[in-house]
Each structure stands twice: as structure tokens, then as C-alpha cells.
Scaffold this active site. Structure first.
Site, short mmCIF file in Angstrom:
data_model
loop_
_atom_site.label_atom_id
_atom_site.label_comp_id
_atom_site.label_asym_id
_atom_site.label_seq_id
_atom_site.Cartn_x
_atom_site.Cartn_y
_atom_site.Cartn_z
CG HIS A 1 -2.11 -0.88 1.09
ND1 HIS A 1 -2.06 -2.22 1.43
CD2 HIS A 1 -3.38 -0.65 0.65
CE1 HIS A 1 -3.25 -2.77 1.21
NE2 HIS A 1 -4.07 -1.84 0.75
CE LYS B 1 -3.94 -0.58 4.67
NZ LYS B 1 -5.18 0.07 5.14
#
Length: 255
Positions: free
Chosen positions: A146, A150
Site C-alpha cells: 500500500h 497507510k
């Protein structure tokens, strides 16, 4: 028209959801909630502490929440108190927070809660389940990537993958990354990547001597999650109180 309010309205997912609601023919954007007040797509954003005022004044049919766990619990409670259906895509909840939300939701409002609202990811989970049923004696590795901002790791989607694998191949030790000299055992390796603006990549590898089977899903834009959330919002409006998943929305077979 289904009236929609969005929590985390100033964030990347909130902005994507707000835009897509505004562009929809059957949904009406009536407000947003975030840390600071403002506006988006022609409607007001209220500060988090004023969420109940928004819910009472605008009377949305559905509240969509893609925020952080601590904030989402409060938003869920406020929505349930005001009889507003819920779509919750926030991840990183503790077991206690999940119980707190369930207590607020049950017998009061319908809610679709999922670690991933992408239609493709939900099909991907089904494929992982079927593979797990047949490949339980294979070595298994889970890899997810990600964007650099995140915070929760592994991702909620990866945790759902691990839950599915536990159900199908039996509970195994989870080894988060590897370093140094070690022999592979019967563990499931879990590997987390964070960098740049990666939207969301997930892969599961089933390996045995002479072959590897890999299942993967890659998201290229956040609109894929927003699209699924709006599909869930259309579905949940008017449903009986209780907690539902994307399996219910998509009519997928449960385990």
C-alpha cells in the site's frame, strides 16, 4: 433518492466517494464529517464533534465511513443512535472496538462492514478460499503493498485473507517477514510493503515442489473501492437491522 453523508470527507477516499455520489443519478450528497469544518462538492463538512447535528438536520439514509478505527467507532454510534444505515470501510479495529460497534448496530440499523469494498477483491477472496480447500498441504505466503501513508499493517484485506486461510487450511503460525538463518516450517509468511502511492496490491502464493500457484488482485484507483461502497449503500438502504458483508451485497456464497 438515497441521501448519503460521508465521514472522512476531506481525505482521499472521502473525496473520491463524495465526487462519485455527486455524479450519481440515484444518490444525493447531503454532508460530510471530518476533523475540521469546510465544504466539498457543494455541501457542508462539519467537525467530528458535530456529527449528530448533521445527522439530525440532514437526515441521511446512509453514512459512509472510511476514516480511522477510533473515529469510526464514534461515528457508528452516532449513526445508530439516529437510525442511519452504515457503510464501514475503515480497518484496524481492535476486537473490543468491533464489539462496541456491534452492540450499537444490532437491533437498531443495518450496516455493511468490510475490510475491502472492491468487487474484484471479494471475488479474489472467494478464489483464495477455494484454493485453500484444495492446496492445504502447500507452502503459503501472503504479500500486500500500500501507499506510504497507510498506518495499519498488515492491511485489513490481508487479515481477511489470513482468516479465510485459517478456516480452510487450519490455523498456522504467522511469520511476519523473515531475517537471518531459518528453515521454513508450516507457517504462513506475511509480507508488508509500504511505499509511494500504491493503491493496494494483494497476492497469495501456494508453492510446492516444481510448481507455484499465485492469486493476486491489484487496485489502480481508489474509485474501485468507492464504487463498491456506493453499491453497498444502494443495497443497505431499507434493510433489516444487523451487520452484513459484501458477500450479502454481491450475493456471493458464504462458507
Amino acid at each position: 433518492m438515497i441521501k448519503v453523508a460521508v465521514c472522512g470527507a476531506s481525505g482521499r477516499m472521502g473525496q473520491t466517494i463524495g465526487r462519485m455520489v455527486k455524479e450519481s443519478q440515484d444518490l444525493e450528497l447531503v454532508g460530510g464529517v471530518d476533523l475540521r469544518p469546510g465544504t466539498f462538492f457543494g455541501v457542508d463538512i462539519v467537525a467530528t464533534q458535530d456529527i449528530e447535528t448533521l445527522l439530525k438536520n440532514k437526515k441521511p439514509d446512509v453514512l459512509i465511513d472510511f476514516t480511522i478505527a477510533q473515529a469510526a467507532v464514534g461515528n457508528v454510534k452516532a449513526a445508530a443512535k439516529n437510525n442511519v444505515a452504515l457503510i464501514v470501510g475503515t480497518t484496524g479495529f481492535t476486537p473490543e472496538q468491533r464489539k462496541e460497534m456491534a452492540a450499537a448496530i444490532e437491533c437498531h440499523v443495518p450496516a455493511v462492514i468490510s475490510s475491502n469494498f472492491s468487487v474484484g477483491v471479494n471475488i479474489f477472496w472467494q478464489l483464495v478460499r477455494e484454493a485453500g480447500k484444495m492446496l492445504g498441504d502447500y507452502d503459503i505466503e501472503v504479500i500486500e503493498a500500500h501507499h506510504r501513508n497507510k498506518k495499519d499493517a498488515p492491511s485489513g484485506t490481508a487479515k481477511t485473507i489470513l482468516q479465510i486461510l485459517d478456516e480452510e487450511v487450519g490455523s498456522r503460525k504467522k511469520l511476519y517477514g523473515r531475517e537471518g538463518m531459518m528453515e521454513r516450517g508450516n507457517e504462513i509468511g506475511v509480507h508488508v510493503i509500504r511505499g509511494g502511492d500504491i493503491v493496494g496490491d494483494h497476492s497469495v502464493m501456494f508453492s510446492k515442489n516444481f510448481e507455484t500457484i499465485e492469486l493476486s488482485h491489484r487496485a489502480y484507483d481508489r474509485s474501485v473501492f468507492a464504487s463498491g461502497a456506493l453499491r453497498a449503500a444502494r443495497w443497505v438502504a431499507g434493510k433489516k437491522p444487523g451487520i452484513y458483508g459484501m458477500n450479502d451485497v454481491l450475493g456471493l456464497q458464504k462458507k
